[in-house]
Design a protein around this motif. Sequence first.
Motif, PDB file in Angstrom:
ATOM      1  N   SER A  31       0.671  -1.209   0.052  1.00 26.21           N
ATOM      2  CA  SER A  31      -0.051  -0.055   0.035  1.00 26.21           C
ATOM      3  C   SER A  31       0.742   1.216   0.056  1.00 26.21           C
ATOM      4  CB  SER A  31      -0.921  -0.033   1.484  1.00 26.21           C
ATOM      5  OG  SER A  31       0.000   0.218   2.385  1.00 26.21           O
ATOM      6  N   GLY A  32       2.070   1.205   0.378  1.00 26.59           N
ATOM      7  CA  GLY A  32       2.991   2.333   0.577  1.00 26.59           C
ATOM      8  C   GLY A  32       2.968   3.224   1.643  1.00 26.59           C
ATOM      9  N   SER A  33       2.011   2.661   2.552  1.00 26.96           N
ATOM     10  CA  SER A  33       2.020   3.354   3.920  1.00 26.96           C
ATOM     11  C   SER A  33       1.584   2.373   5.025  1.00 26.96           C
ATOM     12  CB  SER A  33       1.116   4.504   3.794  1.00 26.96           C
ATOM     13  OG  SER A  33      -0.108   4.058   3.550  1.00 26.96           O
ATOM     14  N   SER A  34       2.025   2.754   6.127  1.00 27.05           N
ATOM     15  CA  SER A  34       1.765   1.842   7.253  1.00 27.05           C
ATOM     16  C   SER A  34       0.355   2.218   7.864  1.00 27.05           C
ATOM     17  CB  SER A  34       2.611   2.204   8.682  1.00 27.05           C
ATOM     18  OG  SER A  34       1.951   1.273   9.616  1.00 27.05           O
ATOM     19  N   GLU A  35      -0.545   1.347   8.522  1.00 31.50           N
ATOM     20  CA  GLU A  35      -1.741   1.733   9.161  1.00 31.50           C
ATOM     21  C   GLU A  35      -1.420   2.518  10.375  1.00 31.50           C
ATOM     22  OE1 GLU A  35      -3.960  -1.897   9.658  1.00 31.50           O
ATOM     23  OE2 GLU A  35      -3.674  -2.399   7.669  1.00 31.50           O
ATOM     24  N   PHE A  36      -0.225   2.680  10.776  1.00 32.35           N
ATOM     25  CA  PHE A  36      -0.114   3.465  12.015  1.00 32.35           C
ATOM     26  C   PHE A  36       0.891   4.415  11.851  1.00 32.35           C
ATOM     27  CE2 PHE A  36      -0.407  -1.404  13.014  1.00 32.35           C
ATOM     28  CZ  PHE A  36      -1.385  -1.208  13.938  1.00 32.35           C
ATOM     29  N   PRO A  37       0.878   5.353  12.766  1.00 33.33           N
ATOM     30  CA  PRO A  37       1.730   6.677  12.692  1.00 33.33           C
ATOM     31  C   PRO A  37       3.037   6.506  12.715  1.00 33.33           C
ATOM     32  CG  PRO A  37      -0.276   7.157  14.586  1.00 33.33           C
ATOM     33  CD  PRO A  37      -0.053   5.415  14.121  1.00 33.33           C
ATOM     34  N   LYS A  38       3.683   7.435  12.089  1.00 32.07           N
ATOM     35  CA  LYS A  38       5.252   7.130  11.846  1.00 32.07           C
ATOM     36  C   LYS A  38       6.053   7.103  13.136  1.00 32.07           C
ATOM     37  CE  LYS A  38       5.451   9.308   7.262  1.00 32.07           C
ATOM     38  NZ  LYS A  38       6.055  10.299   6.243  1.00 32.07           N
ATOM     39  N   ASP A  39       5.192   7.846  14.064  1.00 27.78           N
ATOM     40  CA  ASP A  39       6.167   7.790  15.270  1.00 27.78           C
ATOM     41  C   ASP A  39       5.714   7.012  16.074  1.00 27.78           C
ATOM     42  OD1 ASP A  39       3.899   8.863  15.926  1.00 27.78           O
ATOM     43  OD2 ASP A  39       4.363  10.305  17.062  1.00 27.78           O
ATOM     44  N   ALA A  40       4.967   5.625  15.902  1.00 29.96           N
ATOM     45  CA  ALA A  40       4.386   4.779  16.728  1.00 29.96           C
ATOM     46  C   ALA A  40       5.674   3.980  17.031  1.00 29.96           C
ATOM     47  CB  ALA A  40       3.359   3.824  16.108  1.00 29.96           C
ATOM     48  N   ARG A  41       6.035   3.302  18.139  1.00 33.75           N
ATOM     49  CA  ARG A  41       6.687   2.197  18.607  1.00 33.75           C
ATOM     50  C   ARG A  41       6.318   1.165  19.319  1.00 33.75           C
ATOM     51  NH1 ARG A  41      11.021   1.965  22.796  1.00 33.75           N
ATOM     52  NH2 ARG A  41      12.961   1.415  21.963  1.00 33.75           N
ATOM     53  N   ALA A  42       6.404   0.074  18.850  1.00 35.15           N
ATOM     54  CA  ALA A  42       5.958  -1.244  19.232  1.00 35.15           C
ATOM     55  C   ALA A  42       6.566  -1.959  20.354  1.00 35.15           C
ATOM     56  CB  ALA A  42       5.403  -2.183  18.167  1.00 35.15           C
ATOM     57  N   LEU A  43       5.833  -2.518  21.322  1.00 33.08           N
ATOM     58  CA  LEU A  43       6.741  -3.285  22.174  1.00 33.08           C
ATOM     59  C   LEU A  43       6.228  -4.651  22.069  1.00 33.08           C
ATOM     60  CD1 LEU A  43       8.606  -3.864  24.785  1.00 33.08           C
ATOM     61  CD2 LEU A  43       6.769  -3.193  26.143  1.00 33.08           C
ATOM     62  N   ILE A  44       7.019  -5.836  21.990  1.00 31.39           N
ATOM     63  CA  ILE A  44       6.481  -7.191  21.731  1.00 31.39           C
ATOM     64  C   ILE A  44       6.987  -7.885  23.041  1.00 31.39           C
ATOM     65  CG2 ILE A  44       6.732  -9.161  20.276  1.00 31.39           C
ATOM     66  CD1 ILE A  44       7.168  -7.515  18.078  1.00 31.39           C
ATOM     67  N   PHE A  45       6.188  -8.426  23.584  1.00 28.26           N
ATOM     68  CA  PHE A  45       6.643  -9.212  24.999  1.00 28.26           C
ATOM     69  C   PHE A  45       5.839 -10.482  25.225  1.00 28.26           C
ATOM     70  CE2 PHE A  45       3.177  -6.416  26.009  1.00 28.26           C
ATOM     71  CZ  PHE A  45       2.273  -7.184  26.986  1.00 28.26           C
ATOM     72  N   LYS A  46       6.218 -11.283  26.200  1.00 20.18           N
ATOM     73  CA  LYS A  46       5.502 -12.537  26.575  1.00 20.18           C
ATOM     74  C   LYS A  46       5.077 -12.070  28.012  1.00 20.18           C
ATOM     75  CE  LYS A  46       5.940 -17.406  26.920  1.00 20.18           C
ATOM     76  NZ  LYS A  46       4.726 -17.591  25.590  1.00 20.18           N
ATOM     77  N   GLU A  67       4.207   2.128  22.734  1.00 18.20           N
ATOM     78  CA  GLU A  67       4.333   2.806  23.987  1.00 18.20           C
ATOM     79  C   GLU A  67       3.718   4.128  23.898  1.00 18.20           C
ATOM     80  OE1 GLU A  67       8.725   3.242  23.534  1.00 18.20           O
ATOM     81  OE2 GLU A  67       9.319   1.107  24.020  1.00 18.20           O
ATOM     82  N   ARG A  68       3.632   4.776  24.930  1.00 19.66           N
ATOM     83  CA  ARG A  68       2.957   6.157  25.029  1.00 19.66           C
ATOM     84  C   ARG A  68       3.367   7.176  24.355  1.00 19.66           C
ATOM     85  NH1 ARG A  68      -1.369   7.560  27.820  1.00 19.66           N
ATOM     86  NH2 ARG A  68      -1.307   5.846  29.392  1.00 19.66           N
ATOM     87  N   ARG A  69       3.160   7.930  23.382  1.00 24.34           N
ATOM     88  CA  ARG A  69       3.654   8.947  22.706  1.00 24.34           C
ATOM     89  C   ARG A  69       3.452  10.347  23.309  1.00 24.34           C
ATOM     90  NH1 ARG A  69       0.981   8.788  17.327  1.00 24.34           N
ATOM     91  NH2 ARG A  69      -0.669   8.336  18.424  1.00 24.34           N
ATOM     92  N   SER A  70       2.481  10.412  24.153  1.00 28.41           N
ATOM     93  CA  SER A  70       2.212  11.770  25.039  1.00 28.41           C
ATOM     94  C   SER A  70       1.728  11.338  26.756  1.00 28.41           C
ATOM     95  CB  SER A  70       1.056  12.403  24.123  1.00 28.41           C
ATOM     96  OG  SER A  70      -0.130  11.537  24.422  1.00 28.41           O
ATOM     97  N   ALA A  71       2.160  12.434  27.244  1.00 29.21           N
ATOM     98  CA  ALA A  71       1.991  12.240  28.702  1.00 29.21           C
ATOM     99  C   ALA A  71       0.719  12.103  29.187  1.00 29.21           C
ATOM    100  CB  ALA A  71       2.858  13.464  29.619  1.00 29.21           C
ATOM    101  N   PRO A  72       0.184  11.150  30.012  1.00 29.27           N
ATOM    102  CA  PRO A  72      -1.355  11.388  30.587  1.00 29.27           C
ATOM    103  C   PRO A  72      -1.560  12.557  31.215  1.00 29.27           C
ATOM    104  CG  PRO A  72       0.123   9.888  31.777  1.00 29.27           C
ATOM    105  CD  PRO A  72       1.010  10.292  30.738  1.00 29.27           C
TER     106      PRO A  72
END
Length: 251
Positions: A31-46, A67-72
């Motif tokens: 598709s040429g683009s991701s379904e998620f924002p460019k600054d999204a950072r995933a964490l994979i864990f068990k 991971e959170r991109r802005s402070a709560p």
Amino acid sequence: METARETKPEIETMAAGFRALNDNRRSFLASGSSEFPKDARALIFKPSRPVTTSGTARTKGWRLVFERRSAPFVEPLMGYTGGGDTLTQVELTFPTLQSAIRYAERQGLAYVVRRPVDKAVAPAKEKTVRRPDRPSHAFADAVLERLGLAALQESYGRAMDGAAIRDDASGPATWPNPMDVTRDPALSLEAKRSILMNWAWTEYLADQATNEGMPENGRPSRLCDVEQALLALEREVKRAQAHPVAGRKAA
């Protein structure tokens, strides 16, 4: 109420080159683009077992969260904790680590794999995973070794490291054929090497998606064309080095 979880020493490591087992979503390569924002950072864990129970029902498989991109913030009227980052509400479950990694790569996500540390193994240093839109040195080394150009691995590593500084163009989006990159007089040797290796990486990922049954990527592979362009480039470099005077006159 948030459930307390058992704290364990963990490490984050890069994992790549695996084949997905359960992902049938659209590839960002197609598709040429991701379904998620460019600054999204995933964490994979068990998931680990909660300290409040001995059950292991929700510890099977692997999770992918963001991971959170802005402070709560605290809602002033009721005192609830809120936030504007909806990605923190997304949690995906995968049966294996490999399938989670392949999903992240297809979506163009920067990701980190967090593994529980084996008690018999000392903790390793944390490594942040690069975005998968550029090849790793390991991939480039493997390609060069297959083409009989292993002696140039260090040179290609330097060329790839300087790609961002040079702002190298995308091969598939700029030139109709990989061989055109080798003939472009406006490009330096390092730029040609970096662009062709990036192009090889793009073709490799597209082939992987096709092999996994994604019909939108069902097109003829151009990886062979890219490899032939790499060989032609290095033959020309070798010829110029053997006859430097003739090369200067031709220039």
